[in-house]
Design a protein around this motif. Structure first.
Motif, mmCIF file in Angstrom:
data_model
loop_
_atom_site.group_PDB
_atom_site.id
_atom_site.type_symbol
_atom_site.label_atom_id
_atom_site.label_comp_id
_atom_site.label_asym_id
_atom_site.label_seq_id
_atom_site.Cartn_x
_atom_site.Cartn_y
_atom_site.Cartn_z
ATOM 1 N N GLY A 61 0.724 -1.219 0.033
ATOM 2 C CA GLY A 61 -0.033 -0.017 0.029
ATOM 3 C C GLY A 61 0.824 1.300 -0.086
ATOM 4 N N ALA A 62 2.090 1.096 0.474
ATOM 5 C CA ALA A 62 2.836 2.385 0.577
ATOM 6 C C ALA A 62 4.424 1.733 0.580
ATOM 7 C CB ALA A 62 2.417 3.274 1.640
ATOM 8 N N VAL A 63 5.500 2.703 0.306
ATOM 9 C CA VAL A 63 6.646 2.231 0.239
ATOM 10 C C VAL A 63 7.613 3.289 1.332
ATOM 11 C CG1 VAL A 63 8.786 2.433 -0.996
ATOM 12 C CG2 VAL A 63 6.931 1.015 -1.811
ATOM 13 N N LEU A 64 8.422 2.854 2.090
ATOM 14 C CA LEU A 64 9.175 3.928 2.840
ATOM 15 C C LEU A 64 10.572 3.767 2.370
ATOM 16 C CD1 LEU A 64 9.336 6.133 5.031
ATOM 17 C CD2 LEU A 64 9.327 4.096 6.617
ATOM 18 N N ALA A 65 11.307 4.820 1.983
ATOM 19 C CA ALA A 65 12.587 4.448 1.652
ATOM 20 C C ALA A 65 13.616 5.681 2.206
ATOM 21 C CB ALA A 65 12.731 4.755 0.031
ATOM 22 N N GLY A 66 14.925 5.495 1.995
ATOM 23 C CA GLY A 66 15.852 6.617 2.525
ATOM 24 C C GLY A 66 16.293 7.102 1.602
ATOM 25 N N ARG A 67 16.772 8.363 1.742
ATOM 26 C CA ARG A 67 17.491 9.520 0.810
ATOM 27 C C ARG A 67 18.474 8.730 -0.106
ATOM 28 N NH1 ARG A 67 17.097 15.321 0.241
ATOM 29 N NH2 ARG A 67 17.977 15.476 -2.000
ATOM 30 N N ASP A 68 19.400 8.055 0.460
ATOM 31 C CA ASP A 68 20.485 7.670 -0.426
ATOM 32 C C ASP A 68 19.865 6.565 -1.523
ATOM 33 O OD1 ASP A 68 22.058 9.075 1.513
ATOM 34 O OD2 ASP A 68 22.933 7.214 2.238
ATOM 35 N N GLY A 69 18.894 5.756 -0.985
ATOM 36 C CA GLY A 69 18.360 4.846 -2.102
ATOM 37 C C GLY A 69 17.618 5.669 -3.032
ATOM 38 N N TRP A 70 17.005 6.462 -2.810
ATOM 39 C CA TRP A 70 16.094 7.443 -3.544
ATOM 40 C C TRP A 70 17.190 8.147 -4.589
ATOM 41 C CZ3 TRP A 70 11.548 8.369 -5.596
ATOM 42 C CH2 TRP A 70 11.293 9.763 -6.066
ATOM 43 N N ASP A 71 18.117 8.897 -4.073
ATOM 44 C CA ASP A 71 19.104 9.452 -4.904
ATOM 45 C C ASP A 71 19.805 8.659 -6.130
ATOM 46 O OD1 ASP A 71 18.378 11.821 -3.791
ATOM 47 O OD2 ASP A 71 20.062 12.126 -2.608
ATOM 48 N N ALA A 72 20.105 7.486 -5.325
ATOM 49 C CA ALA A 72 21.201 6.611 -6.185
ATOM 50 C C ALA A 72 20.365 5.713 -7.127
ATOM 51 C CB ALA A 72 22.119 5.739 -5.202
ATOM 52 N N VAL A 73 19.252 4.991 -6.670
ATOM 53 C CA VAL A 73 18.687 4.299 -7.384
ATOM 54 C C VAL A 73 17.252 4.506 -7.662
ATOM 55 C CG1 VAL A 73 18.011 1.521 -7.538
ATOM 56 C CG2 VAL A 73 20.024 2.471 -6.309
ATOM 57 N N ILE A 74 16.290 4.794 -6.925
ATOM 58 C CA ILE A 74 14.936 4.776 -7.405
ATOM 59 C C ILE A 74 14.507 5.959 -8.110
ATOM 60 C CG2 ILE A 74 12.667 4.924 -6.366
ATOM 61 C CD1 ILE A 74 13.543 3.706 -3.568
ATOM 62 N N GLY A 75 14.940 7.216 -7.610
ATOM 63 C CA GLY A 75 14.787 8.472 -8.427
ATOM 64 C C GLY A 75 13.496 8.507 -9.376
ATOM 65 N N GLY A 76 13.917 8.662 -10.593
ATOM 66 C CA GLY A 76 12.596 8.528 -11.619
ATOM 67 C C GLY A 76 11.989 7.274 -11.594
ATOM 68 N N ALA A 77 12.783 6.301 -11.196
ATOM 69 C CA ALA A 77 12.055 4.816 -11.388
ATOM 70 C C ALA A 77 11.001 4.583 -10.062
ATOM 71 C CB ALA A 77 13.270 3.742 -11.097
ATOM 72 N N ARG A 78 10.264 3.619 -10.372
ATOM 73 C CA ARG A 78 9.384 3.269 -9.389
ATOM 74 C C ARG A 78 9.059 1.836 -9.148
ATOM 75 N NH1 ARG A 78 9.737 7.333 -8.751
ATOM 76 N NH2 ARG A 78 8.266 9.286 -8.718
ATOM 77 N N PRO A 79 9.062 1.239 -7.743
ATOM 78 C CA PRO A 79 9.052 -0.044 -7.135
ATOM 79 C C PRO A 79 8.494 -0.950 -8.298
ATOM 80 C CG PRO A 79 8.446 1.389 -5.334
ATOM 81 C CD PRO A 79 8.546 1.915 -6.623
ATOM 82 N N TYR A 80 9.082 -2.341 -8.362
ATOM 83 C CA TYR A 80 8.413 -3.246 -9.345
ATOM 84 C C TYR A 80 8.199 -2.851 -10.645
ATOM 85 C CZ TYR A 80 7.780 -5.086 -4.339
ATOM 86 O OH TYR A 80 7.821 -5.514 -3.071
ATOM 87 N N GLY A 81 9.132 -2.102 -11.080
ATOM 88 C CA GLY A 81 9.374 -1.791 -12.546
ATOM 89 C C GLY A 81 8.074 -0.975 -12.950
ATOM 90 N N GLY A 82 7.578 -0.164 -11.949
ATOM 91 C CA GLY A 82 6.392 0.681 -12.365
ATOM 92 C C GLY A 82 5.268 -0.043 -12.413
ATOM 93 N N ALA A 83 5.153 -1.345 -11.938
ATOM 94 C CA ALA A 83 3.784 -2.187 -12.079
ATOM 95 C C ALA A 83 2.956 -1.762 -10.840
ATOM 96 C CB ALA A 83 4.366 -3.790 -11.804
ATOM 97 N N TRP A 84 3.617 -1.177 -9.762
ATOM 98 C CA TRP A 84 2.941 -0.830 -8.617
ATOM 99 C C TRP A 84 2.957 0.794 -8.644
ATOM 100 C CZ3 TRP A 84 4.545 2.284 -4.669
ATOM 101 C CH2 TRP A 84 3.742 2.407 -3.310
ATOM 102 N N LYS A 85 1.712 1.133 -8.319
ATOM 103 C CA LYS A 85 1.307 2.483 -8.095
ATOM 104 C C LYS A 85 1.046 2.768 -6.594
ATOM 105 C CE LYS A 85 1.392 3.248 -12.911
ATOM 106 N NZ LYS A 85 2.471 2.536 -13.064
ATOM 107 N N GLY A 86 1.470 3.748 -6.156
ATOM 108 C CA GLY A 86 1.253 4.251 -4.829
ATOM 109 C C GLY A 86 2.120 5.113 -4.200
ATOM 110 N N PRO A 87 1.684 5.377 -3.041
ATOM 111 C CA PRO A 87 2.714 6.642 -2.319
ATOM 112 C C PRO A 87 3.699 6.162 -1.880
ATOM 113 C CG PRO A 87 0.732 5.782 -0.822
ATOM 114 C CD PRO A 87 0.454 5.147 -2.033
ATOM 115 N N VAL A 88 4.954 6.978 -2.201
ATOM 116 C CA VAL A 88 6.231 6.705 -1.703
ATOM 117 C C VAL A 88 6.612 7.797 -0.593
ATOM 118 C CG1 VAL A 88 8.568 6.627 -2.373
ATOM 119 C CG2 VAL A 88 6.791 5.468 -3.763
ATOM 120 N N PHE A 89 7.286 7.154 0.311
ATOM 121 C CA PHE A 89 7.829 8.396 1.184
ATOM 122 C C PHE A 89 9.399 8.190 1.629
ATOM 123 C CE2 PHE A 89 3.470 7.434 2.165
ATOM 124 C CZ PHE A 89 2.928 8.729 2.342
#
Ligand SMILES: NC(=O)c1ccc[n+]([C@@H]2O[C@H](COP(=O)([O-])OP(=O)(O)OC[C@H]3O[C@@H](n4cnc5c(N)ncnc54)[C@H](OP(=O)(O)O)[C@@H]3O)[C@@H](O)[C@H]2O)c1
Length: 185
Positions: free
Chosen positions: A53-81
């Motif tokens: 239902g929601a994803v909680l991530a840290g800033r390093d992972g966000w900056d390095a990997v997630i950024g423009g991408a979304r969890p599960y190759g974009g197959a999941w849609k929902g709020p990311v914190f």
């Protein structure tokens, strides 16, 4: 599969990763290339897309990997914190909220947003903080057939006492899991 229990959406806080056999969830400099070519059991992706239902991530992972991408190759849609001490220099992104607050408060916000589904914690450092506060319900791992030897560990805490876990499913809470590999020829 021995004692395998599919994931369910019951409002849990999951610390969820694909991990190397030696306990790393990312290589040096956040390298994730080691995941390429790994296969997962059929239906795994759908299972987590359905139950998250929601994803909680840290800033390093966000900056390095997630950024423009979304969890599960974009197959999941929902709020990311994304937790950070300096949200002011983060690039705004749709469905992403940058939080500068206590981890327990971040979980409360993510749980509310998850609407009864699970909150997935995509960060070793935040997961460790939550575990220490008793706020992780389950640790959900997919062990990849690779040894990294360096990188970001699932659980990095020096000089600590062991954190005892109970196995979910399988042959009892203290049962060890047998795995057998051979070096690639
Ligand atoms: N294998 C997998 O399945 C998988 C899945 C997801 C992610 N990952 C990997 O996991 C790695 C994440 O690494 P990591 O755990 O070292 O970093 P991280 O948790 O992504 O980022 C750490 C940063 O998060 C912020 N933070 C953490 N706790 C905070 C708190 N209590 N309050 C405010 N801010 C807080 C801080 O950012 P500030 O410096 O901005 O304050 C901190 O420096 C990435 O490489 C990612 O690719 C792997």
């Amino acid at each position: 599969m021995d004692g395998f229990v599919p994931q369910t959406a019951t409002g849990k806080v999951l610390w969820h990763f694909e991990m190397s056999l030696d306990g790393f969830v990312a290589g040096p400099e956040h390298d994730m290339g080691w995941m390429a070519g790994m296969s997962v059991r059929p239906g795994l992706l759908d299972e987590y897309v359905r139950t998250t239902g929601a994803v909680l991530a840290g800033r390093d992972g966000w900056d390095a990997v997630i950024g423009g991408a979304r969890p599960y190759g974009g197959a999941w849609k929902g709020p990311v914190f994304v937790l950070t001490h300096h949200p002011e220099d983060a690039e705004p992104a749709a469905d992403v909220t940058f939080l500068d607050c206590d981890v327990a408060e971040a979980v409360r916000i993510a749980r509310t947003a998850a609407g009864g589904k699970n909150v997935e914690v995509f960060s070793p450092s935040i997961g460790r903080q939550l575990l220490e506060r008793g706020l992780i319900d389950e640790i959900d791992l997919h062990v990849a057939p690779v040894l990294l030897g360096d990188g970001i560990r699932l659980f990095d805490r020096h000089g600590g006492v062991p954190v005892r876990l109970e196995r979910v499913g399988g042959e009892g809470p203290r049962a060890v899991v047998d795995v057998r590999y051979r070096p690639e020829g």
